[in-house]
Write an enzyme that holds these catalytic residues in place. Sequence first.
Site, PDB file in Angstrom:
ATOM      1  N   ASP A 120       0.879  -1.163   0.000  1.00  0.00           N
ATOM      2  CA  ASP A 120       0.000   0.000   0.000  1.00  0.00           C
ATOM      3  C   ASP A 120       0.926   1.225   0.000  1.00  0.00           C
ATOM      4  O   ASP A 120       2.112   1.102   0.336  1.00  0.00           O
ATOM      5  CB  ASP A 120      -0.857  -0.066   1.273  1.00  0.00           C
ATOM      6  N   ASP A 151      -0.013   5.063   0.905  1.00  0.00           N
ATOM      7  CA  ASP A 151      -0.238   6.010   2.002  1.00  0.00           C
ATOM      8  C   ASP A 151      -0.267   5.270   3.340  1.00  0.00           C
ATOM      9  O   ASP A 151      -1.065   4.353   3.528  1.00  0.00           O
ATOM     10  CB  ASP A 151      -1.565   6.736   1.770  1.00  0.00           C
TER      11      ASP A 151
HETATM   12 MG    MG Z   1      -2.871   3.012   3.437  1.00  0.00          MG
END
Ligand code: MG
Length: 218
Positions: A12, A14
Amino acid sequence: MSARSIRAVIFDLDGVLTDTAELHFAAWKRLADEEGLAFTREDNERLRGVSRRQSLEFLLRGRAVSEEQAEALMARKNEYYRQMIQRLTPNDLLPGAARLLTELRRAGIRVAIASASRNARDVIERLGIASLVDALTDGDSVTRARPAPDLFLHAAKQLGVPPEQCVVVDDAAAGVQAARAAGMRVVGLGPTARVGSADLVFASLESVHLNDIVKRDA
Ligand code: MG
């Protein structure tokens, strides 16, 4: 991790490789202030890994807007966010991120980034990690957001690695759920209250090394 060979890691973006949550917060906060909507840093935690439209719905808390208005509000927030990401540099990588990406590359493990953000490509380029990543799946690649498995399945397909040989690293509960639904192992980053159902949990990437996530068959 389990006795099974891992050939790819899907990160992922962020909250895992960088902390753009702070910039999303500043952009939503500016919009909320302009619109007279209450929005706190605590509220922002609820938007972790959540799509732009769902974030707006949360912000509006039932306030009725037309589709045209909703699109204008999202476009305005995105404009503020895009101004903010211009300032990102490799110094904005979270501790351990560059080291782990380099370890994976040296070990011949395939790497993908799977992000709900339509701005992910720009962010990755500004962070200077594009050359360490084999595939990028972003908010434009699939329609169903996490907890649906689509984003991660799309990333695995791009890498040409079957789901059972992929590990996901995510900081959101919905990401852990999505990885499970995709039939992938998952490393959760953050408090156990949030990512406790992952196969392994770490506070951040700083304490994660290649061997923690890519154990060969026992
Ligand atoms: Mg995230």
